[in-house]
Every structure is written in C-alpha cells, then in structure tokens.
Write a protein that holds these residues in place. Structure first.
Motif, PDB file in Angstrom:
ATOM      1  N   SER A  97       0.841  -1.196   0.000  1.00  0.00           N
ATOM      2  CA  SER A  97       0.000   0.000   0.000  1.00  0.00           C
ATOM      3  C   SER A  97       0.876   1.246   0.000  1.00  0.00           C
ATOM      4  CB  SER A  97      -0.930  -0.003   1.207  1.00  0.00           C
ATOM      5  OG  SER A  97      -0.346   0.649   2.290  1.00  0.00           O
ATOM      6  N   GLY A  98       2.124   1.105   0.476  1.00  0.00           N
ATOM      7  CA  GLY A  98       3.045   2.228   0.409  1.00  0.00           C
ATOM      8  C   GLY A  98       3.306   2.653  -1.029  1.00  0.00           C
ATOM      9  N   VAL A  99       3.281   1.685  -1.967  1.00  0.00           N
ATOM     10  CA  VAL A  99       3.493   2.039  -3.370  1.00  0.00           C
ATOM     11  C   VAL A  99       2.363   2.936  -3.858  1.00  0.00           C
ATOM     12  CG1 VAL A  99       3.756   1.112  -5.681  1.00  0.00           C
ATOM     13  CG2 VAL A  99       4.758  -0.088  -3.765  1.00  0.00           C
ATOM     14  N   THR A 100       1.117   2.595  -3.498  1.00  0.00           N
ATOM     15  CA  THR A 100      -0.013   3.460  -3.867  1.00  0.00           C
ATOM     16  C   THR A 100       0.146   4.829  -3.234  1.00  0.00           C
ATOM     17  OG1 THR A 100      -1.422   1.510  -3.877  1.00  0.00           O
ATOM     18  CG2 THR A 100      -2.517   3.625  -3.861  1.00  0.00           C
ATOM     19  N   ASP A 101       0.478   4.826  -1.941  1.00  0.00           N
ATOM     20  CA  ASP A 101       0.495   6.085  -1.198  1.00  0.00           C
ATOM     21  C   ASP A 101       1.607   7.017  -1.648  1.00  0.00           C
ATOM     22  OD1 ASP A 101      -1.623   5.330   0.228  1.00  0.00           O
ATOM     23  OD2 ASP A 101      -0.607   5.027   2.132  1.00  0.00           O
ATOM     24  N   THR A 102       2.777   6.470  -1.984  1.00  0.00           N
ATOM     25  CA  THR A 102       3.894   7.352  -2.322  1.00  0.00           C
ATOM     26  C   THR A 102       4.003   7.552  -3.819  1.00  0.00           C
ATOM     27  OG1 THR A 102       5.392   5.462  -2.260  1.00  0.00           O
ATOM     28  CG2 THR A 102       5.194   6.762  -0.267  1.00  0.00           C
ATOM     29  N   LEU A 103       4.361   6.491  -4.547  1.00  0.00           N
ATOM     30  CA  LEU A 103       4.627   6.648  -5.975  1.00  0.00           C
ATOM     31  C   LEU A 103       3.338   6.930  -6.748  1.00  0.00           C
ATOM     32  CD1 LEU A 103       7.052   6.558  -7.844  1.00  0.00           C
ATOM     33  CD2 LEU A 103       6.485   4.200  -8.369  1.00  0.00           C
ATOM     34  N   GLY A 104       2.276   6.156  -6.459  1.00  0.00           N
ATOM     35  CA  GLY A 104       1.030   6.337  -7.206  1.00  0.00           C
ATOM     36  C   GLY A 104       0.478   7.733  -7.032  1.00  0.00           C
ATOM     37  N   ALA A 105       0.286   8.127  -5.769  1.00  0.00           N
ATOM     38  CA  ALA A 105      -0.260   9.453  -5.497  1.00  0.00           C
ATOM     39  C   ALA A 105       0.669  10.526  -6.049  1.00  0.00           C
ATOM     40  CB  ALA A 105      -0.462   9.640  -3.999  1.00  0.00           C
ATOM     41  N   GLY A 106       1.984  10.324  -5.882  1.00  0.00           N
ATOM     42  CA  GLY A 106       2.938  11.318  -6.343  1.00  0.00           C
ATOM     43  C   GLY A 106       2.836  11.557  -7.832  1.00  0.00           C
ATOM     44  N   LEU A 107       2.813  10.471  -8.614  1.00  0.00           N
ATOM     45  CA  LEU A 107       2.795  10.635 -10.067  1.00  0.00           C
ATOM     46  C   LEU A 107       1.471  11.227 -10.543  1.00  0.00           C
ATOM     47  CD1 LEU A 107       4.625   7.402 -11.234  1.00  0.00           C
ATOM     48  CD2 LEU A 107       5.383   9.743 -11.486  1.00  0.00           C
ATOM     49  N   VAL A 108       0.356  10.758  -9.960  1.00  0.00           N
ATOM     50  CA  VAL A 108      -0.942  11.296 -10.388  1.00  0.00           C
ATOM     51  C   VAL A 108      -1.013  12.790 -10.091  1.00  0.00           C
ATOM     52  CG1 VAL A 108      -3.404  11.271  -9.907  1.00  0.00           C
ATOM     53  CG2 VAL A 108      -2.211   9.128 -10.216  1.00  0.00           C
ATOM     54  N   VAL A 109      -0.623  13.177  -8.883  1.00  0.00           N
ATOM     55  CA  VAL A 109      -0.681  14.606  -8.525  1.00  0.00           C
ATOM     56  C   VAL A 109       0.301  15.402  -9.377  1.00  0.00           C
ATOM     57  CG1 VAL A 109      -0.256  16.247  -6.684  1.00  0.00           C
ATOM     58  CG2 VAL A 109      -1.539  14.193  -6.210  1.00  0.00           C
ATOM     59  N   LEU A 110       1.462  14.822  -9.661  1.00  0.00           N
ATOM     60  CA  LEU A 110       2.428  15.509 -10.519  1.00  0.00           C
ATOM     61  C   LEU A 110       1.827  15.750 -11.904  1.00  0.00           C
ATOM     62  CD1 LEU A 110       5.329  16.554 -10.429  1.00  0.00           C
ATOM     63  CD2 LEU A 110       6.041  14.415 -11.456  1.00  0.00           C
TER      64      LEU A 110
ATOM     65  N   ALA B 188      -7.014   6.373  -2.431  1.00  0.00           N
ATOM     66  CA  ALA B 188      -7.553   6.278  -3.786  1.00  0.00           C
ATOM     67  C   ALA B 188      -8.705   7.261  -3.967  1.00  0.00           C
ATOM     68  CB  ALA B 188      -7.998   4.854  -4.070  1.00  0.00           C
ATOM     69  N   THR B 189      -9.525   7.434  -2.919  1.00  0.00           N
ATOM     70  CA  THR B 189     -10.645   8.375  -3.041  1.00  0.00           C
ATOM     71  C   THR B 189     -10.140   9.803  -3.217  1.00  0.00           C
ATOM     72  OG1 THR B 189     -11.884   6.940  -1.589  1.00  0.00           O
ATOM     73  CG2 THR B 189     -12.790   9.106  -1.991  1.00  0.00           C
ATOM     74  N   VAL B 190      -9.100  10.145  -2.467  1.00  0.00           N
ATOM     75  CA  VAL B 190      -8.523  11.486  -2.627  1.00  0.00           C
ATOM     76  C   VAL B 190      -8.087  11.686  -4.068  1.00  0.00           C
ATOM     77  CG1 VAL B 190      -6.587  12.932  -1.974  1.00  0.00           C
ATOM     78  CG2 VAL B 190      -7.798  11.660  -0.236  1.00  0.00           C
ATOM     79  N   LEU B 191      -7.433  10.680  -4.638  1.00  0.00           N
ATOM     80  CA  LEU B 191      -7.001  10.793  -6.031  1.00  0.00           C
ATOM     81  C   LEU B 191      -8.205  10.829  -6.969  1.00  0.00           C
ATOM     82  CD1 LEU B 191      -3.970   8.368  -6.010  1.00  0.00           C
ATOM     83  CD2 LEU B 191      -3.963  10.829  -5.873  1.00  0.00           C
ATOM     84  N   PHE B 192      -9.227  10.030  -6.637  1.00  0.00           N
ATOM     85  CA  PHE B 192     -10.458  10.017  -7.446  1.00  0.00           C
ATOM     86  C   PHE B 192     -11.039  11.419  -7.536  1.00  0.00           C
ATOM     87  CE2 PHE B 192     -15.025   9.826  -7.807  1.00  0.00           C
ATOM     88  CZ  PHE B 192     -15.268   8.834  -8.737  1.00  0.00           C
ATOM     89  N   ILE B 193     -11.181  12.067  -6.371  1.00  0.00           N
ATOM     90  CA  ILE B 193     -11.792  13.397  -6.347  1.00  0.00           C
ATOM     91  C   ILE B 193     -10.928  14.396  -7.120  1.00  0.00           C
ATOM     92  CG2 ILE B 193     -12.458  15.279  -4.824  1.00  0.00           C
ATOM     93  CD1 ILE B 193     -13.127  13.142  -2.727  1.00  0.00           C
ATOM     94  N   SER B 194      -9.586  14.298  -6.917  1.00  0.00           N
ATOM     95  CA  SER B 194      -8.705  15.236  -7.620  1.00  0.00           C
ATOM     96  C   SER B 194      -8.833  15.062  -9.123  1.00  0.00           C
ATOM     97  CB  SER B 194      -7.249  14.996  -7.206  1.00  0.00           C
ATOM     98  OG  SER B 194      -7.132  14.937  -5.820  1.00  0.00           O
ATOM     99  N   VAL B 195      -8.729  13.810  -9.582  1.00  0.00           N
ATOM    100  CA  VAL B 195      -8.746  13.582 -11.028  1.00  0.00           C
ATOM    101  C   VAL B 195     -10.123  13.910 -11.597  1.00  0.00           C
ATOM    102  CG1 VAL B 195      -8.427  11.872 -12.829  1.00  0.00           C
ATOM    103  CG2 VAL B 195      -6.954  11.838 -10.854  1.00  0.00           C
ATOM    104  N   HIS B 196     -11.186  13.585 -10.836  1.00  0.00           N
ATOM    105  CA  HIS B 196     -12.528  13.843 -11.354  1.00  0.00           C
ATOM    106  C   HIS B 196     -12.736  15.331 -11.585  1.00  0.00           C
ATOM    107  CE1 HIS B 196     -16.915  14.421 -11.262  1.00  0.00           C
ATOM    108  NE2 HIS B 196     -16.915  13.302 -11.929  1.00  0.00           N
ATOM    109  N   GLY B 197     -12.157  16.173 -10.720  1.00  0.00           N
ATOM    110  CA  GLY B 197     -12.275  17.606 -10.921  1.00  0.00           C
ATOM    111  C   GLY B 197     -11.770  18.012 -12.294  1.00  0.00           C
ATOM    112  N   TYR B 198     -10.619  17.464 -12.676  1.00  0.00           N
ATOM    113  CA  TYR B 198     -10.057  17.830 -13.965  1.00  0.00           C
ATOM    114  C   TYR B 198     -10.805  17.160 -15.108  1.00  0.00           C
ATOM    115  CZ  TYR B 198      -6.299  20.291 -11.753  1.00  0.00           C
ATOM    116  OH  TYR B 198      -5.592  21.208 -11.037  1.00  0.00           O
ATOM    117  N   LEU B 199     -11.284  15.938 -14.859  1.00  0.00           N
ATOM    118  CA  LEU B 199     -12.030  15.227 -15.896  1.00  0.00           C
ATOM    119  C   LEU B 199     -13.299  15.976 -16.250  1.00  0.00           C
ATOM    120  CD1 LEU B 199     -12.297  12.463 -17.477  1.00  0.00           C
ATOM    121  CD2 LEU B 199     -13.788  11.770 -15.632  1.00  0.00           C
ATOM    122  N   ALA B 200     -13.997  16.480 -15.208  1.00  0.00           N
ATOM    123  CA  ALA B 200     -15.256  17.170 -15.437  1.00  0.00           C
ATOM    124  C   ALA B 200     -15.044  18.632 -15.771  1.00  0.00           C
ATOM    125  CB  ALA B 200     -16.149  17.035 -14.210  1.00  0.00           C
ATOM    126  N   GLY B 201     -13.789  19.065 -15.839  1.00  0.00           N
ATOM    127  CA  GLY B 201     -13.520  20.446 -16.175  1.00  0.00           C
ATOM    128  C   GLY B 201     -13.823  21.425 -15.062  1.00  0.00           C
TER     129      GLY B 201
END
Lengths: 127, 159, 194, 98
Positions: A38-51, D41-54
């Motif tokens: 789960s650390g992979v999701t939390d660090t690398l996954g979240a990092g790359l998506v937010v980047l 994952a939900t935090v990422l879901f909400i972030s990405v959905h914001g951009y997806l929906a413009g």
C-alpha cells in the motif's frame, strides 16, 4: 499536444503504480507485507498522479504558466491556487500516510500479530 | 512565543493560499480565525517543539529531500516489480537499527524516512532502537548499511 | 465548456462503479456480525457517497459527508462500541414482515421519483422561485462569496439557529446521561501504551 | 479528456481492489489498512474527477479527505488499544496532569 502526452504518461504511470499497490494489497501474505504494497499506492502512485495534474494545471488549457506568459495575471490565479492545493494534498498524503502506516504496524505488533516469514510458509494461516 | 508566531504564520499563509480571497471583510474574518486557532492551540498546550516542529526546518533538507524522494521511487519500483512477479521473493524479517541522531527530532525524521520508503516500515521506536519490518533481504541490508542514518545525522549535525 | 456532461462512456462507468460499490458495501455492512468491521466498512461507504455527491455536482453535501461521515461519525461509532461490545448478538435469520415493508417503501419511493424533474433541469420549480435572487444578489447583499454559506447563515438564519439549538440540546442531553456515570466509574486510565 | 479518463479508471480499479481486501480481512489490521488505501484512492479520485469534469475547484474536498482519512485511521487504532475511547476527554481538566 506535447503537454497532453507528458500528462498522459505521468497519469498512466501513476495509475499503474496505484493498481500495483492494490494488487500487492491482495497478493502479499500478511498485513505487514501488505503495508509495503500500500506504500506504493500512497507514495509513488499518489505522487505521479498529482504531478500529472500539477503539470496540467500549469501548462494545460488555461494553465497558470501559460496565462502568466501571456501576461494575464488574473487568469493565472485559479490555476495557481489549484497547484497550491495539489501540493498540499500530496504533502498530507505522504506525511499522514507514513504516520498512519507506522501507527498501524505498531498497533498490530503490540497486539501480538506475528509477521509471516518464509520458512513457516506452510503454517501461515493469513491468506 | 516563537512557536506560536510560526504556527500563526503557517495558518495565515494556508488560509490565504487555499482560499485566494482578498476582500477586506473576508481577510478580517480569516485573521480572526487564525488568531483564535493559534490562541486555542496555545491554551491546549499544543504549541511546543513537538506540535510546531521548527527544528525539522533545516538547510540540509534541500539535499536530503530529493535524495529521499529518489529512494522512495527506487524502492517503490522494486516493491512494484515483486507485486507482479510470479514469485515475489518475499522474505520478511524484523531487524533492529540503532539511530545515531542526537535529537529526538532527528530520530523521528529517520524513522519516518524508513517508513516512507516502501520495503521498510519502522514498527516500534524506543530511545536508541528502531524495530523495522523489512520486506526482503535487500531492503534489510540497505537499511543496515546505515546510509540513510548517516544522511539524517548529517542533516541535524551543524546546528 | 462542460466536457463532463453529455453521455460520455467514462461518466456512465463512474456512475455504475460508484453505485455498484455502494450496494456491495451496504450489503457487507448488513452482513457483518463484527461491529468493528461494520464501522470500518461504513468508513468506506462514506468515502464512496462523498465521491458520488461530487459526481452529482453537490460539493457542499460532499464536504459535509467528508467532515461528518469520515471524521466525526467514525469516532462516534467507535465511542459507542467502547460502551457496548464488538460482536453483534445473533438475531432471527430473516423477518418476512419488515422485509416486505422495506420493499414496498422502496418501490413507492422509486415510483415517486418518476414525477421528479430531470437531473439538472434548469426549468424545474426549485430553480424558479427564490433561488435566482440568491444566486444573483447574495454577493452584494452579504459580501460572502459562498452562496451556500450566506443562505444558511443569513437568509435562513433563524432556521439554522433552531437547528443548532436542537443539536446543542441533544449533545447536552447525551453528556448529562453518559458523562456523569463515566466519571464516577473506574479511574481515568492514563495513556499506558504510548 | 481521455488523458484523465485513463487515470480515473486506474483509480477506480485501485478502489475496487482495496475494497476486496477490506471485505476479506482476515485481521482487523488488514481492514484498517485497506480502508486507508481506499481513502488515498478516493482522494485521487476526487482530484482527477475535478479535472475530468472540467471543474477543478473542488480540490478542497480532496484536501479535507486527505486529513480526515488520517484522523479516522488513528481513531480506530486508538480504540483498539485503549477501548475507552474518549475517556480522557470526558475527564475534568484537573485530573489529566500537565
């Protein structure tokens, strides 16, 4: 166009890292090893998506860097605010994720949960 | 007082950057909430070296954080590879590491760095002993080599 | 302008995904005999429903769900568990009458939705009455940029005051019932394992 | 934006897998870990959905969740080890020591 490709690569890799962590969460033998996954999701996954989102907020359609380069300071404001929030999200995810996982490991350890080890593979009941 | 001011500053900056409002009324309300929060936190006894860890902010972070980030990426890729491998090659083990940092802040930074890198998790932390769960032998060896420990110690070293 | 609307595949996928997971989690919460597990699953339920509110363009409800559902209600339910037990007592397997009542109620509610205006329909009655006034004038009348805040705290101020006093009364009542007994009981445990 | 759709699907797969772990357990710690992962994952879901929906203005919500998820996890862990959750909070201020 090139921005979209870069964002796509970052988001794609980030998504892959997220799924990887989740698959590890399912595949790994006990709760301690699952924490690593789960650390992979939390660090690398979240990092790359937010980047990826950060790059988009700066250089995508109406991004702040584009707006600033064209001299529209006011148009750049929403994008800048978004970037600040994205950085904060990542910061909190990393800091709180680390602390939460440590607290979890400590709680499990104090609870007497014995980590799975390779030599007792047959005896391991956590699966 | 130094800590209270730092807390208020961080709060004010956060308020400003997250809201983006600049009107006089809203700025006033924001200032009021910042002051109230800082005063309440101070009254609750939360404002000290632990609640507002000013000691963490050091010039050495500029080189340490990128290095840590790179370690996180490397070990994430390693753990990720094991997730997809037919045989993950897991050999979890517990090991004790002895932090060489002088201050508590330094040791906490070290333990948190251990947890942040996938492959190693600090489970228990006593005074001069951190119990670590490592996912496999290489992760344990990497930690036992003490590279990260030296870097954190160097970080806190010159005051 | 609004690429999120308009029957994209991804939108349908998100809708089906969120609603499907909501159903799965709800069934799992009902099935779970271990109450602590049920609390954990309600945490997931709350995360899902907040995402769902966001997808429905209701961010204010999603905020409330985030703050109340994920934060406070988890803590409240754990506090309740601390006062009771972790395991649910086995009840009767299946009660036919409540099941029928619940099914009929659900069907009637579903039938009721048929008369509702379409989702996001600008011509629906709620968007015709006082809402335009609030939307257009709240900025200059209140000086607060968040319209929901000015509706709650000003246009509907008395209503909110009433709600707040109800909540306060309930909280005081709970503390009066539970607080005193706790204090007289076993000595307050110091935080042993740090 | 198909770019965001890809990330969206990935995040949803992550959520589904984490949910499977939360349902299967077996220990309570597995479930807590799964809920924590689900929250990320939900935090990422909400972030990405914001951009997806413009409409990326709802990042605040992701921010709130990033903090709330952490508090929820710690609350559960605290309950596990000191089941009198909140006992210290209910005590009068004088009894707590410094």
């Amino acid at each position: 166009m090139i921005v979209e490709v870069v964002v796509g690569i970052l988001l794609g890799l980030g998504g892959l890292a997220c799924i990887t962590g989740a698959v590890g969460l399912l595949r790994f033998p006990d709760v301690y090893s699952r924490m690593h996954a789960s650390g992979v999701t939390d660090t690398l996954g979240a990092g790359l998506v937010v980047l990826g989102l950060l790059v988009w907020a700066a250089l995508g359609d109406g991004g702040w860097a584009t707006a600033l380069a064209e001299g529209h300071a006011e148009a750049a404001k929403p994008g800048l605010l978004q970037s600040v929030k994205l950085v904060s999200i990542l910061f909190f995810l990393w800091v709180s994720g680390t602390t939460a996982v440590h607290a979890l490991a400590k709680a499990a350890w104090l609870d007497g949960l014995v980590p799975w080890t390779r030599d007792e593979e047959g005896a391991s009941s956590t699966r | 007082m130094r800590h209270t001011l730092a807390l208020a500053g961080v709060l004010a900056l956060t308020w400003l950057l997250w809201s983006g409002h600049t009107g006089a009324l809203l700025l006033g309300l924001g200032l009021l909430s910042v002051a109230a929060t800082a005063a309440l936190a101070r009254r609750m006894g939360l404002v000290d070296g632990e609640g507002v860890p000013l000691a963490v902010v050091r010039p050495g972070l500029i080189t340490y954080l990128p290095w840590l980030l790179w370690q996180v990426v490397l070990s994430s890729i390693d753990v990720g590879r094991r997730v997809w491998a037919r045989d993950p090659g897991l050999a979890p083990r517990m090991l004790h590491v002895t932090p060489t940092q002088a201050t508590l802040t330094g040791r906490v930074l070290y333990a948190n760095s251990i947890t942040l890198t996938p492959g190693t998790i600090s489970v228990m932390m006593e005074d001069d002993d951190i119990l670590v769960h490592a996912l496999h032998a290489e992760a344990a060896d990497g930690l036992a080599s003490g590279d990260m420990d030296r870097r954190v110690t160097a970080l806190e070293g010159p005051a | 302008m609004d690429p999120g609307r308009g029957g994209c595949v991804i939108d349908a996928l998100i809708d089906v995904f969120l609603l499907g997971l909501l159903v799965i989690v709800a069934v799992a919460v009902g099935q779970s005999r271990n109450l602590l597990v049920a609390v954990m699953l309600t945490g997931i339920y709350s995360l899902l429903s907040a995402s769902w509110m966001l997808v429905l363009d209701a961010p204010d409800v999603a905020y409330t769900e985030a703050a109340v559902g994920a934060g406070v209600s988890t803590v409240l339910m754990l506090g309740t568990l601390a006062l009771t037990t972790r395991e649910e007592k086995p009840g009767p397997a299946l009660e036919p009458v409540p099941l029928v009542v619940a099914l009929i109620t659900g069907l009637v509610l579903l039938y009721g939705t048929l008369d509702m205006p379409a989702f996001g329909d600008p011509a629906s009655p709620v968007h015709q009455h006082v809402a335009p006034h609030y939307l257009q004038r709240s900025g200059e009348e209140m000086g607060i940029q968040n319209i929901i805040t000015s509706v709650l705290a000003s246009y509907r101020g008395y209503d909110t005051l009433g709600e707040t006093s109800v909540v306060l009364t309930a909280a005081v009542g709970v503390f009066a019932l539970l607080g005193g007994r706790r204090r007289r009981g076993a000595p307050v445990p110091e935080a042993e394992a740090p | 934006m198909s770019v965001f759709a890809v990330a969206m699907v990935a995040v949803m797969v992550t959520m589904a897998l984490a949910l499977v772990r939360a349902l299967r357990g077996p220990t309570i710690f597995d479930r807590i870990l799964a809920v924590n992962s689900f929250g990320t994952a939900t935090v990422l879901f909400i972030s990405v959905h914001g951009y997806l929906a413009g409409r990326p203005d709802f990042l605040d919500l992701a921010l709130v969740y990033a903090l709330m998820n952490f508090i929820g996890t710690l609350a559960v862990l605290k309950y596990l080890h000191a089941p009198g959750l909140g006992a210290a909070d209910l005590a009068p201020p004088g009894e707590e020591g410094p």
